[in-house]
Design a protein around this motif. Structure first.
Motif, mmCIF file in Angstrom:
data_model
loop_
_atom_site.group_PDB
_atom_site.id
_atom_site.type_symbol
_atom_site.label_atom_id
_atom_site.label_comp_id
_atom_site.label_asym_id
_atom_site.label_seq_id
_atom_site.Cartn_x
_atom_site.Cartn_y
_atom_site.Cartn_z
ATOM 1 N N ARG A 729 79.262 -55.144 -32.688
ATOM 2 C CA ARG A 729 78.360 -55.627 -33.737
ATOM 3 C C ARG A 729 77.076 -56.566 -32.815
ATOM 4 N NH1 ARG A 729 83.454 -56.153 -36.128
ATOM 5 N NH2 ARG A 729 83.436 -54.680 -38.047
ATOM 6 N N GLN A 730 76.557 -55.988 -32.072
ATOM 7 C CA GLN A 730 75.360 -56.637 -31.395
ATOM 8 C C GLN A 730 74.466 -55.487 -30.858
ATOM 9 O OE1 GLN A 730 76.442 -59.248 -28.393
ATOM 10 N NE2 GLN A 730 78.497 -58.246 -27.624
ATOM 11 N N GLY A 731 73.288 -56.015 -30.443
ATOM 12 C CA GLY A 731 72.357 -55.108 -29.913
ATOM 13 C C GLY A 731 71.036 -55.056 -30.657
ATOM 14 N N THR A 732 70.311 -54.103 -30.360
ATOM 15 C CA THR A 732 68.806 -54.182 -30.994
ATOM 16 C C THR A 732 68.793 -52.854 -31.851
ATOM 17 O OG1 THR A 732 68.092 -55.202 -28.950
ATOM 18 C CG2 THR A 732 66.520 -53.899 -30.061
ATOM 19 N N VAL A 733 67.817 -53.017 -32.829
ATOM 20 C CA VAL A 733 67.368 -51.987 -33.868
ATOM 21 C C VAL A 733 65.780 -52.236 -34.020
ATOM 22 C CG1 VAL A 733 67.646 -51.199 -36.195
ATOM 23 C CG2 VAL A 733 69.593 -52.028 -34.867
ATOM 24 N N PHE A 734 65.265 -51.309 -34.214
ATOM 25 C CA PHE A 734 63.776 -51.140 -34.435
ATOM 26 C C PHE A 734 63.500 -50.881 -35.744
ATOM 27 C CE2 PHE A 734 64.167 -50.131 -29.927
ATOM 28 C CZ PHE A 734 63.600 -51.096 -29.379
ATOM 29 N N ILE A 735 62.383 -51.431 -36.571
ATOM 30 C CA ILE A 735 61.943 -51.069 -37.894
ATOM 31 C C ILE A 735 60.530 -50.466 -37.584
ATOM 32 C CG2 ILE A 735 61.127 -52.099 -39.826
ATOM 33 C CD1 ILE A 735 62.999 -54.107 -37.596
ATOM 34 N N LEU A 736 60.347 -49.148 -37.742
ATOM 35 C CA LEU A 736 59.310 -48.232 -37.544
ATOM 36 C C LEU A 736 58.808 -48.178 -38.810
ATOM 37 C CD1 LEU A 736 61.225 -45.492 -35.316
ATOM 38 C CD2 LEU A 736 60.001 -47.478 -34.512
ATOM 39 N N TYR A 737 57.150 -48.337 -38.829
ATOM 40 C CA TYR A 737 56.750 -48.387 -40.075
ATOM 41 C C TYR A 737 56.014 -47.137 -40.508
ATOM 42 C CZ TYR A 737 57.133 -53.332 -39.223
ATOM 43 O OH TYR A 737 57.276 -54.531 -38.542
ATOM 44 N N GLU A 738 55.224 -46.670 -39.697
ATOM 45 C CA GLU A 738 54.347 -45.247 -40.002
ATOM 46 C C GLU A 738 54.551 -44.288 -38.718
ATOM 47 O OE1 GLU A 738 51.274 -44.789 -38.594
ATOM 48 O OE2 GLU A 738 51.430 -46.681 -37.572
ATOM 49 N N HIS A 739 53.957 -43.168 -38.864
ATOM 50 C CA HIS A 739 54.147 -42.188 -37.906
ATOM 51 C C HIS A 739 52.916 -41.731 -37.495
ATOM 52 C CE1 HIS A 739 53.417 -39.768 -41.439
ATOM 53 N NE2 HIS A 739 53.020 -38.833 -40.790
ATOM 54 N N LEU A 740 51.625 -42.170 -37.771
ATOM 55 C CA LEU A 740 50.252 -41.700 -37.338
ATOM 56 C C LEU A 740 49.770 -42.764 -36.303
ATOM 57 C CD1 LEU A 740 48.729 -40.982 -40.932
ATOM 58 C CD2 LEU A 740 49.739 -39.173 -39.074
ATOM 59 N N LYS A 741 49.586 -43.960 -36.566
ATOM 60 C CA LYS A 741 49.090 -44.856 -35.628
ATOM 61 C C LYS A 741 50.217 -45.329 -34.465
ATOM 62 C CE LYS A 741 44.989 -47.197 -37.918
ATOM 63 N NZ LYS A 741 44.526 -48.429 -38.255
ATOM 64 N N ARG A 742 51.281 -45.667 -35.172
ATOM 65 C CA ARG A 742 52.381 -46.251 -34.310
ATOM 66 C C ARG A 742 52.223 -47.375 -33.143
ATOM 67 N NH1 ARG A 742 51.991 -40.617 -33.553
ATOM 68 N NH2 ARG A 742 51.461 -41.063 -31.143
#
Length: 822
Positions: A729-742
């Motif tokens: 129950r530890q580590g890193t997660v990313f929040i990705l917003y959109e797939h064009l500019k990135r």
């Protein structure tokens, strides 16, 4: 020719239809085989044919009357709208003077005489109005004695005489006039001249309602109306007994503010952590997204949300598909208005397909809207969907989210705030009050200027005024000479106020620094916007070490106030711009913080605030007392990025956040071998829990990220050990917003202790920067400044740790020395 005829005679299209019906009747009568069979004319068949024709005539006439009158004939016409340019689909004016449609009551000999008409209608139209009333009256009554003659005269059709007629039924006459009692209407002079005394409103008029009185001029249209008994009484509803939570993370700022936000639609898509509200089994989520998500992003969030059962069990194989519990919808208007800087609620309001889909999803279910900073178009969307909003009125949200409005709330809550003034709109007012503040608080070195309706440090400037005052040393001597008590008196300060007034304007022009220099390159430009919006001036803590906090709260519809999340802010881009938080906060006694925030919550509740809001605070060690000081500095009546990431943290850890103790506890994972122990032993040992800390941000940006597709980026992170361990129950997660500019993303890192999770967060940033950058292509980024800020925090943390250990050792030595020798 037909077109010309239509333009001259707009009733022609209807009369043509009448002609066709009568022509069919004529054909039937002509072809009737009377002579061949030697039979008399069957009156029943003839009446049937006439009734069909009569029915057709009535249909056409009713259509025409609906168009001509636009409403019931008994309703009076407003002369102001008499000659509206709007036309109907039959080329007739939508509103016509009803005086021309009073049916004539003349004798038979005068029935067909024309009457002189007056008006400003086109030349051809009065001729139609002269005869239309009589035509309508006669054509709709086949038993009228003039019916046969009128048909013969106009269409050349000779209808047979019918001796058997039904009993004459008296037709009710159409009468023009009002169907309601006379109501009070003030003279025109009373409506336009504000100096006339308002006329009293009788009780009968008051019962007609506010809208009726406004339309009749009894209440000015711009009057501020306050209800002693509100027309809509709020009704308490437990939030999580509802089936659907419809989430619009709209940023309902004013248009000038929205236009100056880079990548505004990305800014409205930074709260994808709201999807994790499905952690409550009673809640499903419809998330309104400001970008069209491709299949790759949808798959990514499906995988994250499928971990709920796996996190609880610690077994990745227990993942479950929860796609039926959440939906991500993008309004189609976003593609139609790509550069208009609209808030998300406005896009949704102009997206009928998205609205229809949402209606289908919530049909038969209880639902409510959780917005961001409310906009008036949120109300329109709620009206379209016929569901409530968990939030205050948009005007209330904007008022108390402003810098000046928040000070009103803090003052009524009686919580400590920085020395300052608010509601500044004039330059002279600003200089006078700033001079008074500096004289009253000579120990303050830095003064802040904050615009009312900006956010994120965009509308902030600062100036270290004492360091540029030529007479500052003289002020200190004067205060020392008078003493602190007498120095507060006006007669003692008067010479100092005269001296500082001569210097302030020049000092600000030369040394005041806007935080957002790209938008406000000069003090003059900042000052112009500051005075147009209004704003506040307040003190910055007179120390070097300052910690900012954010506290998220909720006022339930039933009035319950809860603290949902607390965090210490990170400042990668300067001391006035929050770039993330560490959660839970560790800088203030949690009991003190909770008590202070509940006071603010009660003050908000007294001002009809409901829903989510966040409070910004600052804490430091006061050098005059060497005690800890906490100031309330900001209020935002909206759902925050920190709260969205807190929801994601709880989802991925199965944890419990207790803000009253500033602890995040997660159940300890039990390995499979230990699960095989006997039931007796398992029940006798309580399940252990362990602490977690999280570092979270939605503000990371790096130009070189746009060179890497998301799946490549995630594979790269996995190769370097950057990922999430559901067992630990530890580590890193990313929040990705959109797939064009990135070029922007969010990151959440969870660990067992604060120092360790900060180091992991900084390590992740360093590795990503190294992987996507080259020596000659570093790109614009805030990764480096974020690492520097974390290293500074770690230095303070390490220093505090060493100091704590030394104090602990000293206390032990003192105890040993105090023990008597045996």
């Amino acid at each position: 020719m037909a077109q010309d005829a239509d333009s001259c005679d707009p009733i022609g299209t209807i009369l043509i239809q009448v002609h066709e019906d009568l022509y069919q009747l004529k054909e039937k009568l002509t072809n009737f085989p009377l002579e061949e069979k030697g039979e008399a004319l069957n009156i029943q068949n003839l009446e049937t044919a006439i009734k069909r024709t009569e029915m057709g005539l009535r249909i056409h006439i009713e259509k025409y009357l609906n168009v001509v009158n636009h409403n019931v004939l008994t309703t009076p016409v407003n002369d102001d709208n008499l000659y509206s340019p709007h036309t109907s689909s039959w080329l007739l004016p939508a509103v016509i003077d009803q005086k021309s449609f009073v049916f004539p009551l003349e004798s038979e000999g005068k029935l067909w005489q024309t009457q002189r008409q007056h008006g400003t209608f086109p030349h051809a139209f009065p001729k139609i109005k002269q005869k239309i009333g009589l035509n309508v009256k006669i054509m709709q009554d086949p038993e009228n004695i003039h019916h046969r003659a009128a048909v013969n005269a106009n269409y050349g059709i000779s209808l047979p005489y019918i001796n058997q007629r039904k009993a004459c039924v008296k037709v009710q006459k159409l009468i023009k006039g009002s169907t309601i009692a006379n109501l009070t209407v003030p003279p025109t002079s009373h409506r336009t001249d504000p100096y006339f005394t308002p006329i009293p409103v009788p009780q009968a008029d008051a019962r007609k309602g506010i809208l009726s009185m406004i339309e009749r001029g009894l209440i000015p249209p711009t009057a501020r109306i306050t209800f002693q008994n509100p027309p809509i009484i709020p009704r308490a509803a437990p939030l999580h007994n509802l089936d659907e939570a419809h989430k619009i993370p709209t940023a309902g700022y004013s248009l000038p503010v929205r236009q100056n936000i880079d990548d505004f639609n990305i800014r409205q898509n930074m709260q994808l952590g709201r999807l994790c509200d499905i952690l409550d089994a009673n809640v499903s989520v419809i998330y309104i997204c400001s970008h069209q998500m491709n299949d790759e992003l949808l798959l990514y969030y499906n995988k994250i949300l499928s971990l709920q059962a796996a996190v609880k069990s610690g077994n990745l194989e227990d993942r479950s598909d929860l796609q039926d519990r959440f939906k991500i919808i993008t309004p189609e208007a976003i593609n139609i208005f790509p550069k208009h800087h609209m808030c998300l609620a406005t896009y949704l309001m102009y997206s009928p397909k998205a609205i229809k889909r949402i209606k289908n999803l919530i049909q038969g279910k209880q639902a409510y809207i959780v917005s961001g900073l409310l906009h008036r178009d949120d109300l329109a969307v709620a009206d379209m969907l016929n569901i409530p909003i968990l939030g205050p009125e948009p005007e209330i949200a904007h008022l108390y989210s402003s810098k000046s409005g928040s000070k009103w709330v803090f003052d009524s809550a009686d919580v400590p705030v920085p020395p300052g003034v608010y509601g500044i709109y004039r330059h002279q007012q600003m200089l006078e009050q700033l001079g008074q503040l500096v004289i009253d608080h000579l120990e303050i070195q830095r003064w802040l200027f904050k615009m009312d309706y900006e956010f994120g440090g965009n509308g902030t400037a600062f100036c270290d005024i004492p360091s540029h005052l030529e007479c500052y040393d003289w002020f200190l001597k004067e205060r020392s000479r008078y003493g602190y008590e007498d120095w507060r008196k006006k007669w003692a300060q008067e010479p100092a106020l005269v001296k500082i007034s001569e210097e302030l304007a020049g000092i600000l022009a030369q040394h005041a620094q806007p935080v957002n220099e790209k938008r406000f390159p000069t003090w003059r430009k900042f000052l112009q916007t500051f005075l147009s919006q209004g704003g506040t001036m307040e003190a910055y803590p007179p120390v070097e070490s300052v910690t900012n906090l954010t506290v998220d709260m909720l006022i339930e519809p039933n009035g319950e106030i809860r603290v949902l999340s607390t965090g210490d802010q990170l400042h990668a881009e300067g001391p006035f711009i929050s770039s993330g938080t560490t959660m839970p906060q560790t800088s203030v006694d949690p009991q003190v913080l909770t008590s202070l925030c509940l006071k603010i919550g009660n003050a908000c509740k007294m001002r009809n605030v409901v829903g989510y809001f966040s409070v910004d605070l600052v804490t430091f060690i006061d050098p005059s007392t060497m005690g800890q000081q906490v100031w309330a500095t900001g209020l935002s009546l909206s759902y925050s990025d920190q709260l969205a990431l807190t929801q994601l943290t709880l989802y991925l850890t199965d944890g419990h956040l207790d803000c009253s103790f500033s602890t995040l506890k997660v159940p300890c994972f039990v390995p499979k071998k230990e699960k095989k122990m006997s039931c007796l032993n398992a029940l006798s040992v309580p399940s252990p829990a362990t602490s977690r800390y999280a570092v979270m941000t939605t503000q990371l940006k790096h130009d070189n990220l746009s060179l890497v597709f998301h799946y490549v980026f995630l594979q790269m992170c996995k190769a370097h050990g950057i990922g999430y361990d559901i067992e630990e129950r530890q580590g890193t997660v990313f929040i990705l917003y959109e797939h064009l500019k990135r070029n922007k993303l969010g990151m959440l890192t969870i660990g067992e202790d604060l120092q360790g999770v900060l180091m992991t967060f900084a390590r992740n940033l360093f590795i990503i920067h190294q992987e996507i950058s080259a020596p000659n292509m570093q790109g614009e980024t805030n990764f480096k400044t974020a690492i520097d800020d974390i290293e500074a925090i770690l230095g303070v943390t390490e220093e505090n740790k060493i100091r704590f250990e030394e104090e602990l050792k000293q206390s032990k030595d003192d105890k040993n020395l105090s023990k008597p020798d045996k």
